[in-house]
Design a protein around this motif. Structure first.
Motif, PDB file in Angstrom:
ATOM      1  N   MET A 152       0.823  -1.205   0.000  1.00 35.43           N
ATOM      2  CA  MET A 152       0.000   0.000   0.000  1.00 35.43           C
ATOM      3  C   MET A 152       0.859   1.259   0.000  1.00 35.43           C
ATOM      4  N   ALA A 153       2.051   1.199   0.591  1.00 39.06           N
ATOM      5  CA  ALA A 153       2.920   2.370   0.615  1.00 39.06           C
ATOM      6  C   ALA A 153       3.559   2.641  -0.737  1.00 39.06           C
ATOM      7  N   LEU A 154       3.627   1.606  -1.590  1.00 35.84           N
ATOM      8  CA  LEU A 154       4.311   1.742  -2.873  1.00 35.84           C
ATOM      9  C   LEU A 154       3.373   2.053  -4.024  1.00 35.84           C
ATOM     10  N   ALA A 155       2.070   2.143  -3.746  1.00 34.66           N
ATOM     11  CA  ALA A 155       1.098   2.342  -4.822  1.00 34.66           C
ATOM     12  C   ALA A 155       1.282   3.670  -5.543  1.00 34.66           C
ATOM     13  N   GLY A 156       1.896   4.655  -4.893  1.00 35.09           N
ATOM     14  CA  GLY A 156       2.155   5.922  -5.560  1.00 35.09           C
ATOM     15  C   GLY A 156       3.373   5.890  -6.455  1.00 35.09           C
ATOM     16  N   LEU A 157       4.144   4.807  -6.377  1.00 35.29           N
ATOM     17  CA  LEU A 157       5.376   4.700  -7.160  1.00 35.29           C
ATOM     18  C   LEU A 157       5.219   3.793  -8.367  1.00 35.29           C
ATOM     19  N   ALA A 158       4.345   2.786  -8.266  1.00 32.36           N
ATOM     20  CA  ALA A 158       4.169   1.823  -9.354  1.00 32.36           C
ATOM     21  C   ALA A 158       2.861   1.076  -9.146  1.00 32.36           C
ATOM     22  N   ASP A 159       2.421   0.363 -10.196  1.00 28.48           N
ATOM     23  CA  ASP A 159       1.300  -0.557 -10.038  1.00 28.48           C
ATOM     24  C   ASP A 159       1.677  -1.619  -9.013  1.00 28.48           C
ATOM     25  N   VAL A 160       0.722  -1.988  -8.153  1.00 30.19           N
ATOM     26  CA  VAL A 160       0.993  -2.998  -7.131  1.00 30.19           C
ATOM     27  C   VAL A 160      -0.018  -4.127  -7.245  1.00 30.19           C
ATOM     28  N   ALA A 161       0.391  -5.291  -6.744  1.00 32.01           N
ATOM     29  CA  ALA A 161      -0.488  -6.460  -6.674  1.00 32.01           C
ATOM     30  C   ALA A 161      -0.013  -7.331  -5.532  1.00 32.01           C
ATOM     31  N   MET A 162      -0.885  -8.256  -5.117  1.00 27.45           N
ATOM     32  CA  MET A 162      -0.537  -9.186  -4.055  1.00 27.45           C
ATOM     33  C   MET A 162      -1.040 -10.580  -4.389  1.00 27.45           C
ATOM     34  N   LEU A 163      -0.213 -11.569  -4.086  1.00 29.81           N
ATOM     35  CA  LEU A 163      -0.593 -12.979  -4.159  1.00 29.81           C
ATOM     36  C   LEU A 163      -0.733 -13.474  -2.735  1.00 29.81           C
ATOM     37  N   PHE A 164      -1.947 -13.891  -2.366  1.00 25.42           N
ATOM     38  CA  PHE A 164      -2.173 -14.461  -1.050  1.00 25.42           C
ATOM     39  C   PHE A 164      -1.936 -15.961  -1.083  1.00 25.42           C
ATOM     40  N   VAL A 165      -1.334 -16.478  -0.007  1.00 29.97           N
ATOM     41  CA  VAL A 165      -1.089 -17.902   0.149  1.00 29.97           C
ATOM     42  C   VAL A 165      -1.846 -18.370   1.389  1.00 29.97           C
ATOM     43  N   ARG A 166      -2.499 -19.505   1.256  1.00 31.57           N
ATOM     44  CA  ARG A 166      -3.314 -20.060   2.343  1.00 31.57           C
ATOM     45  C   ARG A 166      -2.485 -20.288   3.606  1.00 31.57           C
ATOM     46  N   CYS A 167      -3.069 -19.959   4.754  1.00 30.86           N
ATOM     47  CA  CYS A 167      -2.465 -20.348   6.026  1.00 30.86           C
ATOM     48  C   CYS A 167      -3.435 -21.240   6.790  1.00 30.86           C
ATOM     49  N   GLY A 168      -2.906 -22.070   7.666  1.00 26.60           N
ATOM     50  CA  GLY A 168      -3.705 -23.066   8.362  1.00 26.60           C
ATOM     51  C   GLY A 168      -4.195 -22.573   9.715  1.00 26.60           C
ATOM     52  N   ASN A 169      -4.610 -23.510  10.551  1.00 26.48           N
ATOM     53  CA  ASN A 169      -5.074 -23.209  11.910  1.00 26.48           C
ATOM     54  C   ASN A 169      -6.167 -22.142  11.919  1.00 26.48           C
ATOM     55  N   GLY A 170      -7.129 -22.286  11.000  1.00 26.66           N
ATOM     56  CA  GLY A 170      -8.234 -21.339  10.958  1.00 26.66           C
ATOM     57  C   GLY A 170      -7.867 -19.993  10.387  1.00 26.66           C
ATOM     58  N   GLY A 171      -6.672 -19.894   9.797  1.00 28.46           N
ATOM     59  CA  GLY A 171      -6.230 -18.620   9.233  1.00 28.46           C
ATOM     60  C   GLY A 171      -5.566 -17.705  10.237  1.00 28.46           C
ATOM     61  N   ILE A 172      -5.208 -18.219  11.401  1.00 30.91           N
ATOM     62  CA  ILE A 172      -4.641 -17.382  12.455  1.00 30.91           C
ATOM     63  C   ILE A 172      -3.280 -16.833  12.036  1.00 30.91           C
ATOM     64  N   SER A 173      -3.028 -15.582  12.419  1.00 26.08           N
ATOM     65  CA  SER A 173      -1.745 -14.941  12.131  1.00 26.08           C
ATOM     66  C   SER A 173      -1.418 -13.991  13.272  1.00 26.08           C
ATOM     67  N   HIS A 174      -0.195 -13.409  13.241  1.00 26.37           N
ATOM     68  CA  HIS A 174       0.291 -12.608  14.367  1.00 26.37           C
ATOM     69  C   HIS A 174       0.224 -13.431  15.657  1.00 26.37           C
ATOM     70  N   HIS A 175       0.596 -14.683  15.538  1.00 25.15           N
ATOM     71  CA  HIS A 175       0.440 -15.633  16.648  1.00 25.15           C
ATOM     72  C   HIS A 175       1.387 -16.795  16.393  1.00 25.15           C
ATOM     73  N   PRO A 176       1.941 -17.416  17.427  1.00 22.08           N
ATOM     74  CA  PRO A 176       2.856 -18.541  17.203  1.00 22.08           C
ATOM     75  C   PRO A 176       2.223 -19.734  16.507  1.00 22.08           C
ATOM     76  N   ASP A 177       0.896 -19.844  16.504  1.00 17.02           N
ATOM     77  CA  ASP A 177       0.228 -20.948  15.811  1.00 17.02           C
ATOM     78  C   ASP A 177       0.040 -20.690  14.320  1.00 17.02           C
ATOM     79  N   GLU A 178       0.507 -19.553  13.839  1.00 14.88           N
ATOM     80  CA  GLU A 178       0.472 -19.272  12.398  1.00 14.88           C
ATOM     81  C   GLU A 178       1.235 -20.367  11.648  1.00 14.88           C
ATOM     82  N   THR A 179       0.637 -20.889  10.585  1.00 12.27           N
ATOM     83  CA  THR A 179       1.292 -21.972   9.863  1.00 12.27           C
ATOM     84  C   THR A 179       0.877 -21.985   8.401  1.00 12.27           C
TER      85      THR A 179
END
Length: 417
Positions: free
Chosen positions: A368-395
């Motif tokens: 989001m910070a680079l959108a003023g400099l160039a076209d941006v895109a994101m590829l999301f990759v599946r995470c497990g454990n119900g989608g938990i993140s910012h947590h040690p159970d992120e997988t």
């Protein structure tokens, strides 16, 4: 679905191994905490630089601490704008192995394969390990990507960490020059596109049994802190109809936010902080504080929800005879991903034999910070454990890393600057 060819399986394994090795650089044994410019953060930067060099890249660091590897273009194309990718290598406290880190090590594993094959492109590829995105140590976010974008706020150099160290002093102690940050901004036209690979940090791909997805936009966000001033009283002697209960006013507002932000699937509202100040079990609360976080892919949806929440707050405060002070702490517009890059990612996912799923990102990212400099895109990759993140159970799985490597490789190999 098509079987993943062995070279991409190898790239997936390598990315997972690097992520595990990065996790060893932590300030807290037994958990992953790596904040901006600590010794552990510096050690992670050194590891990334070493892996970049082994992958055939030329490595440099800017004065914000970003680690930047450049894989040169084929002869005759050296001056072409760069295809740029990357993510951050700082973490939240007690975080997971893949948030941010995946977006650095996965492209590196793909570049290492091209380097072994002697394959070059009609454009350079640059991978940026952004030194800071989370804002944990100095309470300022996206420092790395804002440096690249030329939007770094010089005022945050005076922010202090919990030990009283200023950001300016920490940068100098790391052997970098805080006065050189402004000059480290990339020039307009130097970046052909920025594509960030990131775990989803949510459950949609997991629930739909899909390994990857195309991000449509990074949601805009409005955040507030509120204080409710009621009237404290004895819990046993103040009749219910005479109470000016600050906590119940806050709770009613929270329930309204939940109802209002359930109207549209891409709209979310959260009261993440709720505190009865100096509360006691036998006292009617006289003071409560809470946070509001409202996000949506469509800014008009978000702003309409914010307006409705504010109006309802006024009604609740009047009916309950409490005073409410609302202070805005953050406002960010939605950042759409470039349609041409979304289409290219979709083609790469389809070429790998998977259905294409488009979804927004509710979390903020370096892209989001680079959108003023160039076209941006994101590829999301599946995470497990119900989608938990910012947590040690992120997988996440090695199999999904391999699929992501296959998709990313196809994207780069078909890319037209």
């Amino acid at each position: 679905m098509k079987a993943v060819p062995e070279p991409f399986q190898q790239a997936g394994r390598q990315a997972m191994q690097w992520a595990q090795q990065l996790a060893q650089h932590t300030e807290s044994p037994g958990m992953l905490t790596r904040t901006y410019l600590t010794p552990q953060h510096q050690a992670a930067a050194a590891a990334l630089a070493r892996w970049m060099e082994e992958a055939g890249m030329r490595v440099r660091r800017d004065n914000a601490g970003n680690v930047i590897g450049r894989y040169e273009a084929a002869p005759g194309h050296e001056s072409a704008p760069s295809f740029v990718t990357g993510s951050h290598f700082d973490t939240v406290r007690n975080g997971g192995w893949y948030d941010g880190n995946l977006g650095i090590v996965l492209p590196l594993a793909c570049i290492a394969r091209w380097h072994r094959q002697g394959q070059r492109f009609a454009f350079p590829i640059e991978v940026i390990g952004f030194a800071e995105e989370e804002g944990v140590r100095f309470k300022a976010t996206l420092l790395g990507s804002r440096t690249v974008a030329g939007t770094f706020d010089q005022a945050v150099l005076e922010n202090r960490d919990s030990d009283g160290v200023t950001m300016r002093a920490a940068i100098r102690a790391a052997g970098l020059d805080p006065d050189g940050i402004a000059a480290d901004a990339w020039q307009p036209g130097s970046m052909a596109a920025f594509v960030e690979v990131h775990i989803e940090q949510g459950p949609l791909l997991l629930n739909e049994d899909l390994p990857v997805g195309v991000v449509t936009a990074i949601s805009g966000a409005s955040r507030f802190m509120a204080e409710v001033h009621g009237l404290a009283g004895h819990a046993g002697t103040v009749p219910m109809h005479l109470r000016r209960d600050a906590a119940m006013a806050a709770a009613e507002i929270g329930l309204y936010i939940e109802r209002r932000c359930s109207i549209k699937p891409e709209l979310v509202g959260t009261m993440g902080l709720l505190e009865v100040v100096q509360g006691a079990a036998n006292v009617v609360p006289g003071l409560a504080s809470f946070s509001i976080d409202i996000r949506a892919e469509d800014d008009s949806d978000r702003l309409a929800a914010v307006a409705d929440v504010k109006a309802e707050i006024d009604r609740i405060a009047a009916r309950r005879q409490v005073q409410l002070a609302l202070r805005q702490t953050h406002e960010a517009a939605s950042v759409p991903c470039a349609p041409r890059l979304q289409a290219a990612l979709a083609q790469s996912i389809a070429a790998a034999g998977w259905p294409v799923r488009h979804l927004p990102s509710g979390a903020g990212h370096d892209a989001m910070a680079l959108a003023g400099l160039a076209d941006v895109a994101m590829l999301f990759v599946r995470c497990g454990n119900g989608g938990i993140s910012h947590h040690p159970d992120e997988t996440m799985t090695e199999a999904d890393a391999a699929i992501a490597a296959q998709v990313f490789s196809h994207l780069v190999e078909q890319f037209q600057p």
